[in-house]
Design a protein around this motif. Structure first.
Motif, short mmCIF file in Angstrom:
data_model
loop_
_atom_site.label_atom_id
_atom_site.label_comp_id
_atom_site.label_asym_id
_atom_site.label_seq_id
_atom_site.Cartn_x
_atom_site.Cartn_y
_atom_site.Cartn_z
N TYR A 447 -25.31 1.44 21.46
CA TYR A 447 -25.05 0.06 21.89
C TYR A 447 -25.37 -0.11 23.36
N ALA A 451 -28.02 -2.75 24.25
CA ALA A 451 -27.49 -3.93 24.94
C ALA A 451 -27.99 -3.94 26.38
N PHE A 455 -30.21 -7.22 26.94
CA PHE A 455 -29.33 -8.32 27.33
C PHE A 455 -29.00 -8.19 28.80
N ALA A 460 -23.92 -7.94 28.25
CA ALA A 460 -23.91 -6.68 27.50
C ALA A 460 -22.52 -6.29 27.00
N VAL A 463 -21.67 -8.38 24.07
CA VAL A 463 -22.46 -7.97 22.90
C VAL A 463 -21.82 -6.75 22.23
N ILE A 464 -21.45 -5.76 23.05
CA ILE A 464 -20.86 -4.53 22.51
C ILE A 464 -19.52 -4.83 21.86
N TYR A 637 -30.15 -6.34 18.39
CA TYR A 637 -28.82 -6.67 17.87
C TYR A 637 -28.70 -6.26 16.40
#
Ligand code: GDP
Ligand code: MG
Length: 694
Positions: A447, A451, A455, A460, A463-464, A637
């Motif tokens: 990730y 990410a 990103f 980030a 997102v994670i 993603y």
């Protein structure tokens, strides 16, 4: 006239001093009493007889005690009576108007796992104080029957006797509802396991003996030493565990165990005590008013988790950069020192890129475990369990499943083993099936890599967090599904423990973080290294014909070689299945490699780009990903989603097999996670395309 032969039931009557034991004893036995002494000690032993519904109830009044340690003669007498004389039932007389204090002894009897009935005495006092106890709930939480009585007014005695006879007839042992949290429970399970293989304990619970050994109970230790030898390796195991607990928790094992018992009691009383004003409200209660409240509890939990991932990503970035620079420099140095050839490629593309690609995430792993152990040691995790318990219940997960699932964020293997604390097979299997959806530490590097590459830094962390959250939500959905289709049945109630808040010790947290980070480094140096070498070979051979390479640039040579290799061919073959998700054949190869351990996905990708990159060998993997036309934020993603969900690593599959006792559940886990991963990734990818993302 001949009387039918009565059945004899031996009952031990236990309780705190002043709980009303003598009153109850007198009411039950009337004048039929006999007073003696316990052998060897000057503790009075009173016995009495009561005939009831064709049973001879032989009642032994045990000394009044607050606990069952080996420190006083009274406590030893009470304990030895249960252990040695094996009464059919123990009645634990509890002063219900003083519930929290009295239940401590109850937990000690629960640990013994012998048939037990709790007599909730002094219910008249409880009522006068305007309180109400939900005794059915309390009984469910404790895992033993609880009968309300007023000994002084002979109220509830018939029901008490009926219950006692029922429990005696069924020889119903309490289920182990009281557990000691991941740290202690791991040691206890280990010791109990070792015990069971060394000595035949008969009806005695190995878990109880393990608790006593951890507590440093001299009597139990001596007894056991007499049987297996005082210098048996088992005692070494116990001493190491005691030391480890002392270091990690910052308290003696004995205190740590007692703390968990109080936590258990406090949680049980909190749930079973209705109305009435709680007499003491310390600051811990005040904090809990918000932290475990119905309205704020969940938002606070989500906020803290989100903050955790922000921290893991942001604070981890700078040290990660340093390590990355170090490995890049190392790769370049080795490149310059060695002539072009297999050895150089193996070292630079395989070992340095592969293992280095995994090692750069050590800071993030350390930060993740720093946060987790801060939450755990401060007592917050117990609150989190309390908060999510309602949701867990609704989807049919046992409240106790929370701990294994939490452990799963670290590593799925111990998480599956931690489900041993669930006594009901159904509860256990559902938990085991969804544990792989908890994103383990091995997935974090993937990730962070993706990410970080696709990103902006400000997004980030979110997102994670969303990936972890997706795992949890899907775990709930799948649990509900498994519960309604495969494993129907009610869930057993249990106590949500609320141990007091405490300041985490620097040493305890440091040890947790160090252990985890070191484990990760060791894994990178062994398993990941081996996989990196194997994958380098599979990605380098067989070589393409020299004639195919004429006129190509060095970078093109790299790409053709990779495509022509074993791994390249396998990736190309499977690629059609993965194409709807937006993955190319290189990603597919890395996904297959990641089956062994998920970090290998990263090391394989690193090797692939290093090999295929020709001149760019050893340069930044994130940069390489960013410039790859096959990749976009959407594919990144989707890939994170797929990696979250698809087959947990080999070790987890093996441990699921071992813990469920059949390969079927292991195979089922592999199958369902693959289907789930593909389906959800497909939905995410299609939705992204539909929304015009790329
Ligand atoms: P022991 O120390 O456990 O043997 O307790 P006792 O039987 O000596 O009882 C302690 C005190 O509690 C005595 O004064 C009893 O009369 C009183 N007692 C016992 N049971 C009850 C009860 O159900 N309600 C009330 N109000 N008092 C009780
Ligand atoms: Mg008494």
């Amino acid at each position: 006239m001949e009387r039918p032969v009565s059945k004899r039931i031996v009952i031990g009557l236990a309780g705190n001093p002043n709980a009303g034991k003598t009153t109850l004893f007198n009411e039950l036995t009337g004048g039929h009493q006999h007073v003696g002494n316990y052998p060897g000690v000057t503790v009075e032993r009173k016995e009495g007889l009561r005939q009831y519904n064709g049973y001879d109830l032989h009642i032994v009044d045990l000394p009044g005690t607050y606990s069952l340690t080996a420190y006083s003669a009274e406590e030893l007498v009470a304990r030895d009576f249960v252990v040695d004389e094996q009464p059919d039932v123990v009645i634990d007389v509890v002063d219900a108007s003083n519930l929290e204090r009295n239940l401590y002894l109850t937990t000690q009897f629960l640990e013994l796992e012998q048939p037990l009935v709790v007599a909730l005495n002094m219910m008249d006092v409880v009522e006068n104080e305007g309180k109400r106890i939900d005794y059915d709930l309390l009984a469910g939480l404790l895992g033993v029957p609880a009968v309300p009585v007023v000994a002084a007014k002979r109220k509830g005695l018939e029901e008490l006797l009926e219950t006692v006879i029922q429990v005696a007839e069924e020889r119903r042992r309490p289920r182990r509802h009281l557990t000691y949290g991941p740290e202690l429970e791991e040691h206890l399970q280990e010791i109990a396991h070792a015990l069971a293989s060394v000595v035949d304990l008969g009806t005695l619970s190995p878990h109880w003996v393990a608790v006593k050994l951890l507590e440093g109970d001299a009597v139990v230790r001596k007894h056991l030493g007499d049987r297996i030898g005082a210098d048996h390796a088992l005692f070494g195991l116990v001493d190491r565990a005691r030391l480890h607990i002392n270091e990690v928790v910052g308290d003696d094992a004995e205190i740590a165990l007692a703390d968990r018992r109080y936590g258990f009691i406090s949680g049980a009383v909190r749930e079973a005590m209705r109305q009435g004003t709680r007499s003491r409200r310390d600051w811990s209660d005040a904090v809990d008013r918000y932290v475990v409240s119905r309205v704020l509890g969940l938002p606070i939990f989500v906020l803290l988790m989100w903050a955790m991932f922000e921290m893991v990503f942001r604070l981890g970035a700078p040290p990660m950069g340093w390590i990355e620079t170090g490995f890049t420099a190392l790769g370049q140095a080795v490149s310059q020192a060695l002539p072009v050839g297999d050895l150089r490629s193996l070292l630079v593309d395989g070992v340095i890129s592969g293992v280095g690609g995994v090692l750069v995430f050590v800071p993030n792993i350390a930060l993740l475990f720093l946060a987790i152990s801060l939450f755990e040691d401060s007592g917050y995790m117990a609150r989190a369990a309390f908060v999510v318990d309602r949701i867990m219940h609704r989807v049919g997960l046992h409240g106790k499943s929370f701990i294994p699932m939490l452990v799963g964020f670290g590593c799925n293997v111990p998480a599956v083993m931690a489900t041993r604390t669930l006594s009901e097979t159904r509860d256990r299997i559902v938990t085991i099936l969804v544990v792989p959806l908890m994103s383990c530490g091995a997935r974090l590097p993937v990730y962070i890599l993706l990410a970080g590459a696709f990103f902006p830094a400000s997004a980030a962390g979110k997102v994670i967090f969303s990936i972890y959250a997706l795992g949890v939500v899907l775990a709930m959905v799948m649990a509900w599904l498994f519960r309604s289709v495969l494993l129907k049945g009610p869930t057993t109630p249990f106590v949500m423990e609320l141990p007091p808040y405490r300041m985490p010790t620097v040493k305890g947290v440091a040890i947790h973080v160090w252990e985890r980070a070191w484990m990760y480094v060791k894994k990178a140096g062994t398993v990941i290294l081996a996989f990196a070498v194997v994958m380098w070979f599979l990605m380098s051979y067989p070589r393409p014909e020299a004639s195919d390479l004429v006129g190509l640039t060095q970078q093109q040579v790299g790409a053709v070689t990779l495509e022509h290799s074993f791994a390249g061919r396998v990736g190309k073959t499977i690629e059609p299945v993965m194409r709807p998700l937006g993955f190319d054949w290189q990603t597919t190869v890395a996904l297959i490699a990641g089956l062994g351990a998920k970090e290998v996905f990263v090391s394989t990708l690193a090797t692939a780009y290093s090999l295929g990159g020709g001149e760019k060998a050893g340069s930044d993997l994130r940069e390489a990903l960013r410039t790859d036309p096959h990749f976009s934020p959407l594919t990144a993603y989707t890939l994170m989603v797929f990696i979250l969900l698809y087959i947990p690593c080999m070790s987890s599959v093996v441990v699921i097999w071992r813990e469920t006792g059949t390969w079927k559940w292991a195979a089922f886990t592999v199958a369902y996670t693959c289907v789930l991963a593909w389906t959800v990734a497909f939905v995410v990818h299609s939705l992204g395309l539909f929304l015009g993302l790329r």
